[in-house]
Design an enzyme around this catalytic site. Structure first.
Site, PDB file in Angstrom:
ATOM      1  N   LEU A   1       0.818  -1.218   0.000  1.00  0.00           N
ATOM      2  CA  LEU A   1       0.000   0.000   0.000  1.00  0.00           C
ATOM      3  C   LEU A   1       0.850   1.267   0.000  1.00  0.00           C
ATOM      4  CD1 LEU A   1      -2.794  -1.025   2.550  1.00  0.00           C
ATOM      5  CD2 LEU A   1      -2.764  -1.311   0.060  1.00  0.00           C
TER       6      LEU A   1
ATOM      7  N   HIS B   1      -3.431   4.156  -2.777  1.00  0.00           N
ATOM      8  CA  HIS B   1      -4.444   3.268  -2.193  1.00  0.00           C
ATOM      9  C   HIS B   1      -5.184   4.006  -1.070  1.00  0.00           C
ATOM     10  CE1 HIS B   1      -1.320   0.162  -3.499  1.00  0.00           C
ATOM     11  NE2 HIS B   1      -2.386  -0.205  -4.171  1.00  0.00           N
TER      12      HIS B   1
ATOM     13  N   GLN C   1      -4.105 -12.727 -12.820  1.00  0.00           N
ATOM     14  CA  GLN C   1      -3.842 -11.551 -13.649  1.00  0.00           C
ATOM     15  C   GLN C   1      -2.357 -11.383 -13.980  1.00  0.00           C
ATOM     16  OE1 GLN C   1      -5.593  -8.983 -10.520  1.00  0.00           O
ATOM     17  NE2 GLN C   1      -4.015  -7.515 -11.085  1.00  0.00           N
TER      18      GLN C   1
ATOM     19  N   GLY D   1      -8.707   3.240  -8.990  1.00  0.00           N
ATOM     20  CA  GLY D   1      -7.907   4.411  -9.320  1.00  0.00           C
ATOM     21  C   GLY D   1      -7.886   4.691 -10.812  1.00  0.00           C
TER      22      GLY D   1
ATOM     23  N   LYS E   1      -5.545   5.883 -12.345  1.00  0.00           N
ATOM     24  CA  LYS E   1      -4.214   5.529 -12.855  1.00  0.00           C
ATOM     25  C   LYS E   1      -4.309   4.323 -13.792  1.00  0.00           C
ATOM     26  CE  LYS E   1      -1.402   3.036 -10.447  1.00  0.00           C
ATOM     27  NZ  LYS E   1      -0.540   1.964 -10.856  1.00  0.00           N
TER      28      LYS E   1
ATOM     29  N   SER F   1       2.917   0.464  -6.624  1.00  0.00           N
ATOM     30  CA  SER F   1       3.626  -0.561  -5.852  1.00  0.00           C
ATOM     31  C   SER F   1       4.845  -1.057  -6.621  1.00  0.00           C
ATOM     32  CB  SER F   1       2.705  -1.745  -5.574  1.00  0.00           C
ATOM     33  OG  SER F   1       1.503  -1.297  -4.998  1.00  0.00           O
TER      34      SER F   1
END
Ligand code: AMP
Length: 395
Positions: free
Chosen positions: A106, A110, A134, A240, A242, A280
């Protein structure tokens, strides 16, 4: 798979042309730019196999039988049955529940989503789960940053802050940190394009851009989100901007499977000094590549500038971005191997906000998404004692 020292790292970016951040529906007049550095690894949290109420309660390390984060009222839930049990009374009491899905490691990005969720809902559930489905077969599942203790400390601190701030409707009520056995009862999910199993696919949007180089990525994201949504049954989910293509995939998932969920998209938190989106995976970069990782953000800001000056054609807008990229490339090529940074553009895209299909011209009434990804190539020659990043700069 052992981490490869100093391997390539991927950076993506999204920038707003019309700075209208979209929340529940797409703003008709924004144009964004995306970036993030990619990395992953499995946060293996001790699993609880029994699904009974008694066992989910007795999985607790605390005396009272309900596991909580240290010195905090935040519940730690590890099984679907314990989440359902926790969820039920809030449904009956008409209290709204928000879900903020994360893969841990995090950072302030986040936390900003969690803050927003607490402002708008009675209860916030933060999920921490590194989802193998994923990750492509050759991606960084094994080296994805694991920072459980730091994650817990940040959540406990934030929860206290939220409790002290009278403007919030709620606070962090629970962290859902399941094992892979819990999330994939049928067995470890396949990571190959033709793997068999129960998957959710959202096409064509999931095949474009990011989906082109990572063909199983959005299948994994949609599948795990479907599972998380079914388990937590949130009224609202927070993602997000992003990862803008991800938000388009999630909106489709919710719309097409008729899920009674509102998708809220939060703004991108960036490094205050140079604008690099927090991620991250930035830890993979090391200082040398980290300094140049802003090239894409700067390129997309240049494209945004072109749009703001009245440019509407794809060629005009993207040329501005390419100019920045080429300029930095030339600069770096002039340096020695112990100084320079090499990178390759994966894509720079100007796309429709609803479909992520490429567009030739921006209709200001509709807006568009300007996004890109670049691959930061391995450092050719490390300087004496040079830190090449987490796991030797893998990815
Ligand atoms: P991740 O843990 O990388 O899967 O991200 C979990 C959620 O946090 C996703 O919805 C991301 O889009 C969001 N997120 C990641 N980085 C940022 C950031 N810099 N600003 C805002 N949200 C972010």
């Amino acid at each position: 798979m052992p981490p490869t020292a100093n391997a390539a790292a991927l950076i993506r970016h999204t920038v707003l042309l019309h700075p209208a951040i979209y929340t529940t529906t797409f703003s008709k007049t924004f144009l964004t730019t995306t970036s993030r550095a990619v990395s992953r690894s499995c946060t293996v949290i001790p699993k609880v196999t029994s699904r009974t109420m008694a066992s989910s309660c007795s999985s607790s390390s605390s005396k009272g039988g309900l596991e909580k984060l240290p010195s905090s009222p935040v519940r730690l839930l590890r099984t679907t049955s314990s989440v359902r049990l926790w969820r039920r009374p809030h449904l009956l009491d008409h209290r709204t529940v928000a879900l903020v899905p994360t893969m841990g490691a995090l950072h302030s990005g986040h936390l900003s989503l969690i803050r927003r969720a607490a402002r708008e809902n009675h209860h916030v559930v933060v999920s921490i789960y590194v989802n193998p489905a994923q990750f492509g077969i050759s991606e960084d599942l094994d080296s994805y940053p694991q920072t459980w203790d730091s994650d817990v400390a940040q959540l406990v601190k934030l929860d206290r802050e939220l409790a002290d701030d009278g403007d919030n409707l709620g606070r962090i009520s629970a962290v859902f940190a399941p094992s892979t056995k819990e999330m994939y009862p049928g067995g470890f999910p396949g990571q190959e394009v033709d793997s068999k199993g129960s998957f959710v696919t959202i096409t064509p949007v999931g095949e474009l851009l990011e989906g082109r180089t990572r063909p199983t990525f959005f299948r994994g994201v949609a599948t795990v989100c479907m599972k998380l949504f079914n388990v937590v049954q949130p009224e609202r989910v927070y993602f997000g901007q992003k990862d803008v293509q991800q938000t388009v995939v999630i909106r489709r998932l919710v719309r097409d499977f008729m899920m009674p969920i509102e998708v809220v998209v939060g703004r991108t938190e960036r490094d205050e000094k140079d604008g690099l989106a927090l991620s991250s995976r930035n830890v993979y970069l090391g200082e040398r590549r980290r300094q140049k990782a802003t090239v894409l953000y700067r390129a997309l800001k240049a494209a945004e500038g072109e749009y703001k000056r009245g440019g509407r054609k794809r060629g005009e807008i993207l040329r501005a971005a390419e100019g920045v990229v080429e300029g930095v490339k030339r600069e770096e090529e002039g340096k020695g191997v112990e100084e320079r940074v090499r990178f390759e553009v994966d894509y720079i895209s100007l796309a429709d906000p609803d479909t992520m299909e490429e567009i030739e011209e921006v209709d200001p009434a509709r807006g568009g998404i300007l996004s890109g990804a670049i691959k930061m190539l391995p450092v050719e020659k490390a300087r004496e004692g040079e830190d090449l990043g987490h796991s030797g700069g893998r990815r």
